[in-house]
Enzyme design. Structure first.
Site, PDB file in Angstrom:
ATOM      1  N   LYS A 139      -1.117  26.070 -45.062  1.00  0.00           N
ATOM      2  CA  LYS A 139      -0.444  27.210 -45.695  1.00  0.00           C
ATOM      3  C   LYS A 139      -0.206  27.208 -47.282  1.00  0.00           C
ATOM      4  O   LYS A 139      -0.226  27.932 -47.881  1.00  0.00           O
ATOM      5  CB  LYS A 139       0.993  27.061 -45.372  1.00  0.00           C
ATOM      6  CG  LYS A 139       1.072  27.588 -43.732  1.00  0.00           C
ATOM      7  CD  LYS A 139       2.424  27.140 -43.023  1.00  0.00           C
ATOM      8  CE  LYS A 139       2.408  27.610 -41.840  1.00  0.00           C
ATOM      9  NZ  LYS A 139       3.739  26.958 -41.070  1.00  0.00           N
ATOM     10  N   VAL A 198       1.832  20.206 -38.059  1.00  0.00           N
ATOM     11  CA  VAL A 198       2.125  19.537 -36.647  1.00  0.00           C
ATOM     12  C   VAL A 198       1.096  18.455 -36.136  1.00  0.00           C
ATOM     13  O   VAL A 198       1.019  18.112 -35.177  1.00  0.00           O
ATOM     14  CB  VAL A 198       2.608  20.563 -35.765  1.00  0.00           C
ATOM     15  CG1 VAL A 198       3.837  21.266 -35.949  1.00  0.00           C
ATOM     16  CG2 VAL A 198       1.673  21.590 -35.337  1.00  0.00           C
ATOM     17  N   TYR A 221      -5.518  32.877 -39.196  1.00  0.00           N
ATOM     18  CA  TYR A 221      -4.444  31.914 -39.470  1.00  0.00           C
ATOM     19  C   TYR A 221      -4.888  30.531 -38.486  1.00  0.00           C
ATOM     20  O   TYR A 221      -4.819  29.506 -38.724  1.00  0.00           O
ATOM     21  CB  TYR A 221      -3.077  32.571 -39.187  1.00  0.00           C
ATOM     22  CG  TYR A 221      -2.141  31.538 -38.811  1.00  0.00           C
ATOM     23  CD1 TYR A 221      -1.504  30.756 -39.967  1.00  0.00           C
ATOM     24  CD2 TYR A 221      -1.730  31.301 -37.684  1.00  0.00           C
ATOM     25  CE1 TYR A 221      -0.627  29.955 -40.021  1.00  0.00           C
ATOM     26  CE2 TYR A 221      -0.736  30.189 -37.651  1.00  0.00           C
ATOM     27  CZ  TYR A 221       0.177  29.789 -38.670  1.00  0.00           C
ATOM     28  OH  TYR A 221       0.908  28.859 -38.559  1.00  0.00           O
ATOM     29  N   SER A 231       0.098  23.190 -40.577  1.00  0.00           N
ATOM     30  CA  SER A 231       0.829  23.881 -41.800  1.00  0.00           C
ATOM     31  C   SER A 231       0.314  23.500 -43.122  1.00  0.00           C
ATOM     32  O   SER A 231       0.677  24.293 -44.035  1.00  0.00           O
ATOM     33  CB  SER A 231       2.140  23.717 -41.372  1.00  0.00           C
ATOM     34  OG  SER A 231       2.772  24.744 -40.539  1.00  0.00           O
ATOM     35  N   TYR A 282       9.540  21.871 -43.598  1.00  0.00           N
ATOM     36  CA  TYR A 282      10.179  22.739 -42.691  1.00  0.00           C
ATOM     37  C   TYR A 282      11.736  22.817 -43.136  1.00  0.00           C
ATOM     38  O   TYR A 282      12.121  22.653 -44.138  1.00  0.00           O
ATOM     39  CB  TYR A 282       9.961  22.237 -41.284  1.00  0.00           C
ATOM     40  CG  TYR A 282       8.572  21.928 -41.057  1.00  0.00           C
ATOM     41  CD1 TYR A 282       7.483  23.280 -41.135  1.00  0.00           C
ATOM     42  CD2 TYR A 282       8.258  20.905 -40.448  1.00  0.00           C
ATOM     43  CE1 TYR A 282       6.225  23.014 -40.519  1.00  0.00           C
ATOM     44  CE2 TYR A 282       6.627  20.886 -39.971  1.00  0.00           C
ATOM     45  CZ  TYR A 282       5.815  21.754 -40.109  1.00  0.00           C
ATOM     46  OH  TYR A 282       4.578  21.740 -39.609  1.00  0.00           O
TER      47      TYR A 282
HETATM   48  N1  GLU Z   1      -0.644  26.086 -35.901  1.00  0.00           N
HETATM   49  C1  GLU Z   1       0.533  25.896 -35.936  1.00  0.00           C
HETATM   50  C2  GLU Z   1       1.570  27.034 -35.541  1.00  0.00           C
HETATM   51  O1  GLU Z   1       1.018  28.151 -35.898  1.00  0.00           O
HETATM   52  C3  GLU Z   1       1.208  25.516 -37.160  1.00  0.00           C
HETATM   53  C4  GLU Z   1       2.389  25.074 -37.258  1.00  0.00           C
HETATM   54  C5  GLU Z   1       2.776  23.904 -38.164  1.00  0.00           C
HETATM   55  O2  GLU Z   1       1.977  22.810 -38.578  1.00  0.00           O
HETATM   56  O3  GLU Z   1       3.775  23.686 -38.509  1.00  0.00           O
HETATM   57  O4  GLU Z   1       2.444  26.746 -34.919  1.00  0.00           O
END
Ligand code: GLU
Length: 305
Positions: A64, A259, A189, A61, A241
């Site tokens: 992002k 994550v 993604y 994430s 989050y």
């Molecule tokens: N690739 C992970 C997903 O799409 C990223 C989630 C994350 O790091 O929060 O679930």
């Protein structure tokens, strides 16, 4: 400073047993949960490191933040926020519920999976290959790392299991939010989430944002100041989050977790901090990483509030 960095690592280590690696992406569950490292890159060129600072992990994430900057630079802020909102959700990062219940079916912000997938549909390029080249080129500049690439095993593991992300994308396509081909967008993604970095790479991203988008090492503008400010604001409100509020109280720095176990933190005007510890708490944040940042914030008085 080096002493405090070492102390932070020592302070955080005992908490690792409270966390678990991300089990829902098979490749990530194989990582050693006892890893812990940090790298501090100050804007005047000093660096401090401790523990497993050079262990590779995937961005997840944290990506992002970078794709958001690129989409805003490609399309302009108004266009981007016509598709994605600006509000924290209070829900898990991969939650689907609000997509259906909010009017317009726009994802609430670009830091949740739905928002990040919608953002990826806005990256410029005529073909999927063009889009990936454009995106990877920008990531390499932002991380100051020409070698940056994605980890094939993690990418394939996400591709094989990412049904919920596909569900989010299909829902948004149906609602007219997502542009382009669903499979191609989701593939981009998965690739961005699988970019392989170490603490130094993400500390450099933090230092770049701390320096308002100007590379501390070359003095060149990589991201306009306005875009850097925008992304730091999302890092404060949604970067950790649905634990962003508690993190703002306890650490008080614009930060983004993934994550894979990484967290990038920005000390505006001063430095970037990259931490890595793949043992995660229930919200998906690095247990050890949070403890390191709490320690540093307390000892060095880093909270922006
Ligand atoms: N690739 C992970 C997903 O799409 C990223 C989630 C994350 O790091 O929060 O679930």
């Amino acid at each position: 400073m080096q002493r405090i960095a070492d102390e932070a690592l020592k302070y955080a280590k005992p908490f690792l047993s409270q966390g678990h690696t991300a089990g829902y992406i098979p490749e990530l569950s194989k990582v050693d949960p006892n890893r812990l490292g940090l790298y501090i890159a100050s804007n005047d060129g000093q660096c401090y490191k401790s523990g497993d600072f050079d262990t590779k992990f995937t961005l997840q994430s944290i990506s992002k933040t970078v794709s958001l900057m690129l989409a805003v630079m490609d399309r302009g802020q108004d266009y981007v926020f016509n598709k994605v909102g600006m509000e924290p959700t209070g829900d898990a990062f991969n939650s689907i519920i609000k997509l259906e219940t909010v009017k317009l079916h726009k994802p609430l912000n670009p830091m949740i999976n739905a928002g990040a997938i919608a953002i990826d549909s806005l990256i410029s390029g005529n073909t999927p290959e063009d889009k990936f080249r454009h995106l990877a080129g920008f990531y390499r500049k932002v991380f100051n790392n020409e070698q940056l690439n994605y980890n094939k095993e993690v990418y394939l593991s996400e591709k094989a299991t990412g049904f919920r992300n596909r569900a989010l994308a299909n829902f948004m396509k149906d609602a007219g939010v997502l542009e382009g081909d669903v499979d191609e967008v989701v593939d981009l993604y998965f690739k961005q989430c699988s970019f392989e970095v170490d603490c130094k790479d993400i500390a450099f991203l933090g230092a770049l944002l701390a320096n308002d988008g100007i590379s501390p090492s070359t003095g060149k503008e990589i991201v306009p100041k306005k875009v850097s400010r925008l992304v730091k604001t999302f890092m404060v409100t949604c970067g950790m989050y649905d634990a962003s509020g508690e993190f703002a109280v306890k650490v008080g720095l614009p930060s983004k977790s993934g994550v894979g176990g990484g967290i990038v933190a920005v000390v505006p005007g001063t430095m970037g901090i990259g931490v890595f510890g793949p043992a995660l708490d229930d919200k998906g944040n690095s247990v050890g990483g949070i403890k390191i940042l709490e320690y540093l914030s307390e000892k060095l008085g880093l909270s922006i509030f």
